[in-house]
Enzyme design. Structure first.
Site, PDB file in Angstrom:
ATOM      1  N   ASP A  39     -62.045  -2.506   3.612  1.00  0.00           N
ATOM      2  CA  ASP A  39     -61.632  -3.851   4.017  1.00  0.00           C
ATOM      3  C   ASP A  39     -61.246  -3.811   5.487  1.00  0.00           C
ATOM      4  OD1 ASP A  39     -58.394  -3.645   3.881  1.00  0.00           O
ATOM      5  OD2 ASP A  39     -59.241  -2.682   2.105  1.00  0.00           O
ATOM      6  N   GLU A 130     -48.060 -10.335   1.240  1.00  0.00           N
ATOM      7  CA  GLU A 130     -47.180  -9.271   1.704  1.00  0.00           C
ATOM      8  C   GLU A 130     -45.815  -9.406   1.029  1.00  0.00           C
ATOM      9  OE1 GLU A 130     -48.301  -7.013   3.834  1.00  0.00           O
ATOM     10  OE2 GLU A 130     -50.159  -7.992   4.495  1.00  0.00           O
TER      11      GLU A 130
END
Length: 239
Positions: A39, A130
């Protein structure tokens, strides 16, 4: 993934029927038969996608956007490079606890539309969550749900969520487990967060070294065969 909060990231993926449950114990030494990928975001700089393909990688996730105003400058070039070299690719969005979920979804979708991307045949769109400030946890839940629902309605494809077990268990134990799991866990074998019975993608390292990618890059593995990976791609594009 490397983002402003400097904390291990999160994401979740649709769990496809027939995944290889025995593959949950695959090792991290490169001997697994499962399709592997990376990624990327602008942190990797210019990627030589031809070289990446030659290295034998099967798929990639590419950062498109963050919040309601941060576009990844390298998204258009990365998407085109992965497409031109026949890599399965998906787009991900970094969730902001300070912004409305629908507005974030619209911004993510606008980045696809700006590049005239037909999402047919792409990997499920992913939401990168996150670790959030403790005072924002309650407020974050509805905005996460808004993003997931709005993107699914627009693309006709159920999104995925990416996360690590420690952070998710602390912040959202049992929440959103109807979505598949893209697990971030840099261990020899992965530990599932509460509520999930399997993972679809496993980000097993953030120190990968591949020809064509400057510096280190995240390494990912699919929990199934190449044919099964192709079958979880999205059937419909954006209106």
């Amino acid at each position: 993934m490397r983002h402003p909060w400097n904390i291990r990231p999160l994401l979740y993926v649709t769990v496809a029927a027939g995944l290889c449950h025995a593959c949950s114990e695959t090792d991290t030494d490169g001997n697994s038969p499962n399709p592997t990928g990376i990624d990327v975001s602008h942190f990797q700089g210019q990627v030589n996608w031809q070289a990446v393909k030659r290295d034998g990688l099967s798929f990639t996730y590419i950062k498109a956007s963050e919040g309601t105003s941060l576009a990844d400058a390298d998204f258009p070039e990365n998407w085109k490079g992965a497409t031109d070299n026949a890599l399965l690719r998906g787009a991900y969005h970094v969730f902001s606890p300070d912004d409305d979920g629908d507005a974030q979804a619209d911004y993510f979708l606008s980045r696809l539309k700006a590049q005239q991307i037909d999402y047919t045949g792409a990997l499920p769109p992913a939401l990168d969550i996150e670790a959030l400030p403790k005072d924002s946890l309650g407020a974050a839940r509805p905005h996460i749900a808004q993003w997931l629902h709005r993107v699914e309605a627009a693309l006709g494809c159920k999104p995925i969520i990416y996360t690590s077990p420690g952070t998710w268990d602390t912040e959202f134990p049992g929440d959103f487990t109807g979505y598949g799991l893209w697990l971030a866990d840099y261990a020899r074998s992965p530990t599932l967060p509460q509520g999930w019975k399997d993972w679809t993608f496993w980000q097993y390292s953030d120190t990968g070294d591949y020809t064509g990618v400057g510096g280190t890059v995240d390494l990912d593995r699919f929990n199934g065969t190449a044919d099964q990976l192709a079958r979880i791609t999205c059937p419909g594009g954006q209106d």
